[in-house]
Design a protein around this motif. Sequence first.
Motif, PDB file in Angstrom:
ATOM      1  N   ILE A   1      19.403  23.063 105.866  1.00 47.00           N
ATOM      2  CA  ILE A   1      19.948  21.849 105.262  1.00 47.00           C
ATOM      3  C   ILE A   1      19.035  20.673 105.537  1.00 47.00           C
ATOM      4  CG2 ILE A   1      21.873  20.216 105.329  1.00 47.00           C
ATOM      5  CD1 ILE A   1      23.709  22.603 105.903  1.00 47.00           C
TER       6      ILE A   1
ATOM      7  N   CYS B   1      16.042  20.893 103.323  1.00 42.68           N
ATOM      8  CA  CYS B   1      16.333  20.482 101.931  1.00 42.68           C
ATOM      9  C   CYS B   1      16.450  18.978 101.805  1.00 42.68           C
ATOM     10  CB  CYS B   1      17.626  21.152 101.482  1.00 42.68           C
ATOM     11  SG  CYS B   1      17.488  22.934 101.283  1.00 42.68           S
ATOM     12  N   LEU B   2      17.089  18.367 102.841  1.00 39.98           N
ATOM     13  CA  LEU B   2      17.213  16.904 102.796  1.00 39.98           C
ATOM     14  C   LEU B   2      15.839  16.232 102.886  1.00 39.98           C
ATOM     15  CD1 LEU B   2      20.376  16.343 105.058  1.00 39.98           C
ATOM     16  CD2 LEU B   2      20.206  16.140 102.575  1.00 39.98           C
TER      17      LEU B   2
ATOM     18  N   VAL C   1      14.237  13.770 100.140  1.00 39.03           N
ATOM     19  CA  VAL C   1      13.778  12.416 100.484  1.00 39.03           C
ATOM     20  C   VAL C   1      12.334  12.222 100.067  1.00 39.03           C
ATOM     21  CG1 VAL C   1      13.275  10.866 102.412  1.00 39.03           C
ATOM     22  CG2 VAL C   1      15.449  12.103 102.350  1.00 39.03           C
TER      23      VAL C   1
END
Length: 290
Positions: free
Chosen positions: A6, A9-10, A14
């Motif tokens: 996660i 992916c963030l 960004v």
Amino acid sequence: MVLEFILGCLAIIVILTAFGGVRVVNQIERGIVFRFGRAQKEIRRPGITFLIPVVDRMKKVNVQIVTMPVPTQEGITRDNVSVQVDAVAYFRVQDPLRAAVGVQNYLFAVEQVAQTSLRSIIGKSELDDLLSNREELNKGLALMIDSPALGWGIHIDRVEIKDVTLPDSMKRSVARQAEAERERRARVITADGEFQAARKLADASAIMANTPSALQLRLLQTVVEVAAEKSSTLVMPLPVEVLRFFDRGAQGSSARQEPEASQTAAPLPAPPDELAKIPGLHGAADRPGS
């Protein structure tokens, strides 16, 4: 593992979002940023600029000089001549914020103002001004277009009238007028030349009248020129003074001959009637033995 996935992916999101907010403004452009639909006063200069994703939107405005041809406009001049005139306008964006906000499409707006101003100039001008005095018309046309364009952040550099199309009948009239003007100039030049030549001849005749030797030298020079150009027999004119001398000599000789002839001539016998009228002759004739 799930947490790491996660977070990865963030991070990717960004990074992609950050790169999505990067814009490049070219040297010939200026950037106007709209944040939540409101234009920002800061104008983005050429180079790399950063925008807030989803929040900012940038509009690029070209600041180069734009060459816009003005379509042919038909109108009637002040001296009632139907003409067709086209022009070309040169302008540039001076205030990108006004050009982007103050008018919907500044290119279309400038084109429409140029067309209406050109028709207005045609109606205020005469045919001779359209053909020969275009500098003043160009300045007036540029001023008429520049007045409303200043409110849009547009600066008009110059406006030039390209071509003036006349009807065929008017073309013939202009050609006849030009021919008459050339003929008038030719006659004036010829008359001026004759006037100057006559003045020079008058000055030369005055000089020759004061100096008779100059007249003789001129006569000899003319004889030399004629002999050099044409090898032929020359007839030399005698001066008038020589002819007058011979005329006076002939009159003097005739006057001397008339008295001599009257002295040597014998008297003629008088007629019988005239003898009878003489006193004394009648009585002598009647006496016997006379």
